[in-house]
Design a protein around this motif. Structure first.
Motif, short mmCIF file in Angstrom:
data_model
loop_
_atom_site.label_atom_id
_atom_site.label_comp_id
_atom_site.label_asym_id
_atom_site.label_seq_id
_atom_site.Cartn_x
_atom_site.Cartn_y
_atom_site.Cartn_z
N UNK A 1 -14.64 6.29 5.38
CA UNK A 1 -13.96 7.46 5.95
C UNK A 1 -12.58 7.71 5.34
N UNK A 2 -12.02 6.70 4.71
CA UNK A 2 -10.68 6.84 4.18
C UNK A 2 -9.64 6.74 5.28
N UNK B 1 -13.55 -7.02 -6.30
CA UNK B 1 -12.75 -6.29 -7.28
C UNK B 1 -12.73 -4.79 -7.02
N UNK B 2 -13.84 -4.21 -6.57
CA UNK B 2 -13.87 -2.78 -6.26
C UNK B 2 -12.93 -2.46 -5.10
N UNK B 3 -12.96 -3.29 -4.07
CA UNK B 3 -12.07 -3.07 -2.93
C UNK B 3 -10.61 -3.30 -3.32
N UNK B 4 -10.35 -4.28 -4.18
CA UNK B 4 -8.99 -4.51 -4.64
C UNK B 4 -8.48 -3.31 -5.44
N UNK B 5 -9.34 -2.70 -6.23
CA UNK B 5 -8.96 -1.48 -6.96
C UNK B 5 -8.58 -0.38 -5.97
N UNK B 6 -9.33 -0.24 -4.90
CA UNK B 6 -9.03 0.79 -3.89
C UNK B 6 -7.69 0.50 -3.22
N UNK B 7 -7.37 -0.79 -3.01
CA UNK B 7 -6.08 -1.14 -2.43
C UNK B 7 -4.95 -0.57 -3.28
N UNK B 8 -5.04 -0.73 -4.59
CA UNK B 8 -3.96 -0.31 -5.48
C UNK B 8 -4.03 1.17 -5.86
N UNK B 9 -5.23 1.72 -5.97
CA UNK B 9 -5.38 3.12 -6.40
C UNK B 9 -5.26 4.09 -5.23
N UNK B 10 -5.49 3.63 -4.02
CA UNK B 10 -5.43 4.50 -2.85
C UNK B 10 -6.78 5.14 -2.57
N UNK B 11 -6.83 5.94 -1.51
CA UNK B 11 -8.11 6.47 -1.05
C UNK B 11 -8.61 7.70 -1.79
N UNK B 12 -7.79 8.33 -2.61
CA UNK B 12 -8.20 9.56 -3.28
C UNK B 12 -7.88 10.78 -2.44
N UNK B 13 -8.32 11.93 -2.90
CA UNK B 13 -7.97 13.20 -2.27
C UNK B 13 -8.70 13.46 -0.96
N UNK B 14 -9.93 12.99 -0.86
CA UNK B 14 -10.77 13.29 0.30
C UNK B 14 -10.80 12.10 1.25
N UNK B 15 -9.72 11.90 1.99
CA UNK B 15 -9.63 10.77 2.90
C UNK B 15 -9.01 11.23 4.22
N UNK B 16 -9.49 10.66 5.31
CA UNK B 16 -8.91 10.98 6.61
C UNK B 16 -7.44 10.61 6.67
N UNK B 17 -7.05 9.51 6.04
CA UNK B 17 -5.64 9.12 5.99
C UNK B 17 -4.77 10.27 5.48
N UNK B 18 -5.20 10.85 4.40
CA UNK B 18 -4.44 11.93 3.76
C UNK B 18 -4.40 13.17 4.66
N UNK B 19 -5.53 13.51 5.25
CA UNK B 19 -5.58 14.69 6.12
C UNK B 19 -4.73 14.50 7.36
N UNK B 20 -4.79 13.31 7.97
CA UNK B 20 -4.02 13.04 9.17
C UNK B 20 -2.53 12.98 8.89
N UNK B 21 -2.15 12.42 7.73
CA UNK B 21 -0.72 12.33 7.41
C UNK B 21 -0.13 13.71 7.14
#
Length: 149
Positions: A64-65, A107-127
């Protein structure tokens, strides 16, 4: 060509996050409920049940991001633990010890930790909703890179 790829990068990162989150969730569901061809893990069994719970909850959050970075960090750590505690004692290489999925997710999850959730994420919309002044004041959000002039 590079400019187009750069513009698409946040959306590609979102797609990557969604797929990784979905697959991580499936692993948790399969272990917790004994579906998708996997045996059910006994409730409270260490470490399998706890790993499955992290996979389910963390996978849904990553999908969900929402709280993406903390969820991805916990998921990555659990997969590193799974590799070194369960798989690595059987053989050194993941291909030999059945630990490919654990290494990939780590490693995929660690990449997401550093790269962030991307444009389509609930985090981004809520913030954006919680801080409407951010756009008016042109204040970058925490996932934007600011290059000083």
């Amino acid at each position: 060509m590079t400019a187009r790829l750069d513009r698409a990068q946040p959306y590609a990162l979102s797609l990557f996050r969604i797929v990784v989150g979905l697959l991580f969730t499936c692993h948790g569901v399969a272990s917790l409920f004994g579906v998708l061809g996997r045996p059910e893990v006994s409730a409270g069994a260490w470490p399998g049940w706890y790993a499955a719970l992290i996979q389910l909850v963390g996978g849904v959050l990553v999908l969900l991001g929402l709280a993406t970075r903390p969820a991805a960090l916990i998921g990555s750590g659990s997969m590193a633990f799974a590799y070194f505690d369960v798989h690595q004692k059987h053989a050194l290489l993941p291909i030999q010890n059945g630990g490919e999925a654990a290494v990939f997710f780590c490693w995929a999850l660690l990449l997401i930790v550093f790269a962030g959730p991307g444009a389509l994420a609930l985090d981004r919309m809520l913030s954006r909703r919680a801080v409407p002044w951010r756009r008016a004041a042109k204040v970058p959000d925490e996932n934007q890179t600011v290059i000083p002039a």
